[in-house]
Design a protein around this motif. Structure first.
Motif, mmCIF file in Angstrom:
data_model
loop_
_atom_site.group_PDB
_atom_site.id
_atom_site.type_symbol
_atom_site.label_atom_id
_atom_site.label_comp_id
_atom_site.label_asym_id
_atom_site.label_seq_id
_atom_site.Cartn_x
_atom_site.Cartn_y
_atom_site.Cartn_z
ATOM 1 N N PRO A 8 0.804 -1.227 0.000
ATOM 2 C CA PRO A 8 0.000 0.000 0.000
ATOM 3 C C PRO A 8 0.840 1.283 0.000
ATOM 4 O O PRO A 8 0.461 2.277 -0.633
ATOM 5 C CB PRO A 8 -0.826 -0.108 1.284
ATOM 6 N N VAL A 9 1.983 1.269 0.686
ATOM 7 C CA VAL A 9 2.858 2.449 0.663
ATOM 8 C C VAL A 9 3.379 2.672 -0.749
ATOM 9 O O VAL A 9 3.392 3.804 -1.253
ATOM 10 C CB VAL A 9 4.019 2.307 1.673
ATOM 11 N N VAL A 10 3.793 1.605 -1.416
ATOM 12 C CA VAL A 10 4.283 1.716 -2.798
ATOM 13 C C VAL A 10 3.174 2.223 -3.708
ATOM 14 O O VAL A 10 3.412 3.077 -4.574
ATOM 15 C CB VAL A 10 4.854 0.363 -3.290
ATOM 16 N N ILE A 11 1.961 1.743 -3.518
ATOM 17 C CA ILE A 11 0.832 2.218 -4.327
ATOM 18 C C ILE A 11 0.623 3.713 -4.099
ATOM 19 O O ILE A 11 0.415 4.474 -5.046
ATOM 20 C CB ILE A 11 -0.447 1.407 -4.017
ATOM 21 N N GLY A 12 0.682 4.160 -2.851
ATOM 22 C CA GLY A 12 0.553 5.586 -2.548
ATOM 23 C C GLY A 12 1.647 6.406 -3.219
ATOM 24 O O GLY A 12 1.388 7.469 -3.780
ATOM 25 N N LEU A 13 2.880 5.908 -3.175
ATOM 26 C CA LEU A 13 3.992 6.606 -3.818
ATOM 27 C C LEU A 13 3.839 6.634 -5.337
ATOM 28 O O LEU A 13 4.125 7.659 -5.977
ATOM 29 C CB LEU A 13 5.324 5.965 -3.426
ATOM 30 N N LEU A 14 3.373 5.542 -5.913
ATOM 31 C CA LEU A 14 3.118 5.516 -7.363
ATOM 32 C C LEU A 14 2.032 6.522 -7.742
ATOM 33 O O LEU A 14 2.127 7.196 -8.776
ATOM 34 C CB LEU A 14 2.726 4.112 -7.824
ATOM 35 N N TYR A 15 1.003 6.611 -6.919
ATOM 36 C CA TYR A 15 -0.058 7.597 -7.145
ATOM 37 C C TYR A 15 0.548 8.999 -7.195
ATOM 38 O O TYR A 15 0.251 9.784 -8.098
ATOM 39 C CB TYR A 15 -1.110 7.503 -6.035
ATOM 40 N N VAL A 16 1.412 9.311 -6.229
ATOM 41 C CA VAL A 16 2.044 10.632 -6.160
ATOM 42 C C VAL A 16 2.886 10.895 -7.413
ATOM 43 O O VAL A 16 2.820 11.982 -7.997
ATOM 44 C CB VAL A 16 2.901 10.755 -4.882
ATOM 45 N N VAL A 17 3.644 9.908 -7.849
ATOM 46 C CA VAL A 17 4.487 10.081 -9.042
ATOM 47 C C VAL A 17 3.629 10.308 -10.284
ATOM 48 O O VAL A 17 3.880 11.226 -11.068
ATOM 49 C CB VAL A 17 5.432 8.872 -9.234
ATOM 50 N N VAL A 18 2.605 9.498 -10.454
ATOM 51 C CA VAL A 18 1.734 9.647 -11.632
ATOM 52 C C VAL A 18 1.025 11.000 -11.604
ATOM 53 O O VAL A 18 0.945 11.693 -12.612
ATOM 54 C CB VAL A 18 0.737 8.475 -11.723
ATOM 55 N N MET A 19 0.514 11.388 -10.438
ATOM 56 C CA MET A 19 -0.158 12.687 -10.333
ATOM 57 C C MET A 19 0.811 13.845 -10.573
ATOM 58 O O MET A 19 0.412 14.907 -11.047
ATOM 59 C CB MET A 19 -0.810 12.850 -8.954
ATOM 60 N N SER A 20 2.078 13.629 -10.283
ATOM 61 C CA SER A 20 3.087 14.663 -10.496
ATOM 62 C C SER A 20 3.285 14.978 -11.974
ATOM 63 O O SER A 20 3.838 16.022 -12.318
ATOM 64 C CB SER A 20 4.421 14.231 -9.888
ATOM 65 N N LEU A 21 2.856 14.096 -12.824
ATOM 66 C CA LEU A 21 2.983 14.322 -14.266
ATOM 67 C C LEU A 21 1.946 15.319 -14.780
ATOM 68 O O LEU A 21 2.088 15.847 -15.875
ATOM 69 C CB LEU A 21 2.864 12.997 -15.025
ATOM 70 N N ILE A 22 0.917 15.571 -13.987
ATOM 71 C CA ILE A 22 -0.128 16.528 -14.363
ATOM 72 C C ILE A 22 0.307 17.918 -13.903
ATOM 73 O O ILE A 22 0.694 18.110 -12.757
ATOM 74 C CB ILE A 22 -1.482 16.154 -13.716
ATOM 75 N N ARG A 23 0.260 18.874 -14.789
ATOM 76 C CA ARG A 23 0.670 20.249 -14.463
ATOM 77 C C ARG A 23 -0.404 20.941 -13.627
ATOM 78 O O ARG A 23 -1.581 20.658 -13.735
ATOM 79 C CB ARG A 23 0.920 21.051 -15.751
#
Length: 144
Positions: A8-23
């Motif tokens: 779940p921590v990795v999923i949360g971090l992946l969410y943050v990385v993917v969302m970071s691609l949105i300006r």
């Protein structure tokens, strides 16, 4: 046990990385919409009767305010964390066929909340702008 927490921590971090691609400002607005969706996740059988509707109303308010405020989005994810814990202990899991899914969500959501409470910065931009040992030297280091 470790996978129940690490995944779940990795999923949360992946969410943050993917969302970071949105300006910005689209990143904040998109996350407000994601929060609103998460707020209704238990409506189809969460097991806490009318409280499911009350919780959804609270999260909807946080999501609406989150259109202009990362703080409200972060608070909404923390509220969702508490709701996940309650469902894990007393209600039905967020994914009916995955018994520990609410537990996993309760681990994942605070990761997202902390990022939101920091203003939802682009971790991609942070990594790119971080000075490194070879940055600006064209990949060549010299010894003096």
């Amino acid at each position: 046990m470790i996978t129940r927490v690490v995944v779940p921590v990795v999923i949360g971090l992946l969410y943050v990385v993917v969302m970071s691609l949105i300006r910005e400002p689209h990143r904040r607005r998109f996350n407000a919409v994601m929060l609103a969706g998460a707020g209704g996740a238990y409506l189809s059988g969460g097991g806490l009767d009318g409280w499911e509707f009350a919780f959804t109303a609270v999260i909807t308010y946080c999501a609406y305010r989150g259109l202009d405020s990362w703080t409200f989005i972060g608070v909404g994810w923390l509220l969702h964390t508490a709701w996940d814990v309650l469902h894990h202990l007393k209600g039905n899991p967020i994914i009916p066929f995955a018994h520990d899914s609410s537990f996993g969500c309760a681990i994942c959501d605070p990761v997202i909340a902390l990022w939101c409470l920091r203003g939802g910065p682009s971790v991609v931009d942070l990594i790119r702008s971080r000075p490194g040992p070879l940055k600006g030297s064209g990949g060549v280091t010299t010894v003096q």
